[in-house]
Design a protein around this motif. Structure first.
Motif, mmCIF file in Angstrom:
data_model
loop_
_atom_site.group_PDB
_atom_site.id
_atom_site.type_symbol
_atom_site.label_atom_id
_atom_site.label_comp_id
_atom_site.label_asym_id
_atom_site.label_seq_id
_atom_site.Cartn_x
_atom_site.Cartn_y
_atom_site.Cartn_z
ATOM 1 N N ILE A 1 6.535 1.781 -0.274
ATOM 2 C CA ILE A 1 5.099 1.585 -0.461
ATOM 3 C C ILE A 1 4.815 0.212 -1.091
ATOM 4 O O ILE A 1 3.994 -0.567 -0.597
ATOM 5 C CB ILE A 1 4.501 2.685 -1.370
ATOM 6 C CG1 ILE A 1 4.488 4.026 -0.615
ATOM 7 C CG2 ILE A 1 3.101 2.314 -1.828
ATOM 8 C CD1 ILE A 1 4.034 5.187 -1.477
ATOM 9 N N LYS B 1 2.911 -2.821 0.712
ATOM 10 C CA LYS B 1 1.675 -3.282 0.076
ATOM 11 C C LYS B 1 1.733 -4.787 -0.156
ATOM 12 O O LYS B 1 0.788 -5.521 0.134
ATOM 13 C CB LYS B 1 1.497 -2.542 -1.268
ATOM 14 C CG LYS B 1 0.086 -2.279 -1.649
ATOM 15 C CD LYS B 1 -0.357 -0.866 -1.216
ATOM 16 C CE LYS B 1 0.423 0.248 -1.790
ATOM 17 N NZ LYS B 1 0.097 0.728 -3.108
ATOM 18 N N TYR C 1 -0.664 -7.444 1.692
ATOM 19 C CA TYR C 1 -1.596 -8.162 0.846
ATOM 20 C C TYR C 1 -1.488 -9.664 1.064
ATOM 21 O O TYR C 1 -2.491 -10.364 1.086
ATOM 22 C CB TYR C 1 -1.321 -7.830 -0.620
ATOM 23 C CG TYR C 1 -2.475 -8.157 -1.509
ATOM 24 C CD1 TYR C 1 -3.642 -7.386 -1.427
ATOM 25 C CD2 TYR C 1 -2.425 -9.206 -2.412
ATOM 26 C CE1 TYR C 1 -4.711 -7.676 -2.242
ATOM 27 C CE2 TYR C 1 -3.495 -9.511 -3.215
ATOM 28 C CZ TYR C 1 -4.647 -8.735 -3.141
ATOM 29 O OH TYR C 1 -5.695 -9.037 -3.938
ATOM 30 N N TYR D 1 -5.776 -2.038 8.668
ATOM 31 C CA TYR D 1 -4.793 -1.949 7.601
ATOM 32 C C TYR D 1 -4.581 -0.496 7.168
ATOM 33 O O TYR D 1 -3.472 0.043 7.165
ATOM 34 C CB TYR D 1 -5.276 -2.804 6.430
ATOM 35 C CG TYR D 1 -4.480 -2.653 5.181
ATOM 36 C CD1 TYR D 1 -3.081 -2.641 5.217
ATOM 37 C CD2 TYR D 1 -5.116 -2.535 3.946
ATOM 38 C CE1 TYR D 1 -2.368 -2.517 4.061
ATOM 39 C CE2 TYR D 1 -4.403 -2.403 2.777
ATOM 40 C CZ TYR D 1 -3.023 -2.392 2.836
ATOM 41 O OH TYR D 1 -2.299 -2.263 1.690
ATOM 42 N N GLY D 2 -5.674 0.124 6.854
ATOM 43 C CA GLY D 2 -5.595 1.527 6.404
ATOM 44 C C GLY D 2 -5.036 2.429 7.493
ATOM 45 O O GLY D 2 -4.196 3.297 7.232
ATOM 46 N N LEU E 1 -1.352 1.953 7.787
ATOM 47 C CA LEU E 1 -0.688 2.579 6.641
ATOM 48 C C LEU E 1 -0.625 4.095 6.811
ATOM 49 O O LEU E 1 0.431 4.731 6.645
ATOM 50 C CB LEU E 1 -1.473 2.249 5.372
ATOM 51 C CG LEU E 1 -0.651 1.679 4.218
ATOM 52 C CD1 LEU E 1 -1.511 1.594 2.959
ATOM 53 C CD2 LEU E 1 0.613 2.472 3.981
#
Lengths: 144, 144
Positions: free
Chosen positions: A12, A16, A20, A32-33, A36
DNA sequence: ACGAAAATCACCCATTCGTATGACGACTTG
DNA sequence: CAAGTCGTCATACGAATGGGTGATTTTCGT
């Protein structure tokens, strides 16, 4: 379990960080979400299936199949050979290894009677010895 | 599968919408991403385990057929009773219903020899009759 | 190569078995 | 009722079987 947890945490953090730094500006947050979510859903599913597979192995099996059938006399052959119930009974006792005398004692009849019965029995079975009669009886499914 | 997929899609969209509207400003992106990852990981895991349970049931299968074995002599009992090969051979012929004379003819030995063999055999088997010997032999798995 | 185990054979004797024959009573069936 | 079947029993005789003893030869392991 602990291993999986820490590994997941590291993953994770890594993801991340990468995201980022490079993609947060290139694509909208929805992408992005979504990515993920997809990744972790797949990860979770994978882990789930993995543990599922482990469980699959653990499953116990308990099945009994028949080993000996109950055995029933072949009535057809009995009638065909005209073997009387008494004769069949004596055949069974002969198969148990009893002598004529012992059979007589068990059936409360004289040894002579047993001899007549067995004699006729041998005739009908085509046997000349009691051991032969036993073998024939088993072949013809008259005795177990 | 299809149902799960579409449900997941709807869920994703819903979550995204809510997040975007209210939390995008309140918390940093890391929290948002972490939460999303956690949720979907849990979701995936749950689905994985669910399907795992289904698979577990399928595994419940067992085959234990044991109807006819090829039959092998119980060598242990043979040695225990000190039964010689020749004696065992004769036991087999006795079980076939042959007389001492016939056995002698088949083995090219005198009837007397057969008698001595069978006599010792009966001693070792604790039998006093040939039919009894046959029965004992079957019990002890010396003959089929 | 030596000795133990196994296989072979014989003789004897008592018991058991197989067979034949006849008979009697109970039961079933035409 | 008469005939047939089944179960019972007896007697008799020859064949088969079981049990015991003793002996010789093979085979096999150390």
């Amino acid at each position: 379990m602990l291993l999986y947890g820490s590994l997941g945490g590291v993953l994770i953090a890594l993801l991340k960080y990468i995201e980022y730094q490079h993609f947060v500006r290139a694509y909208p947050a929805e992408i992005y979400g979504g990515a993920l979510a997809l990744i972790f859903a797949a990860l979770g599913l994978w882990f789930g299936l993995r543990s599922a597979k482990a469980k699959e192995v653990v499953v116990l099996k308990e099945v009994r199949v028949r080993h000996d059938e109950p055995f029933v006399v072949d009535v057809a052959k009995l009638e065909e050979l005209a073997i009387t119930p008494r004769e069949l009974e004596i055949l069974g006792l002969i198969a148990e290894g009893l002598s004529n005398r012992e059979i007589g004692e068990r059936l409360f009849v004289s040894e002579n009677t047993v001899k007549t019965h067995s004699s006729r029995l041998f005739q009908k079975l085509g046997a000349s010895r009691r051991t032969q009669a036993v073998q024939r009886g088993k072949e013809l499914e008259l005795i177990p």
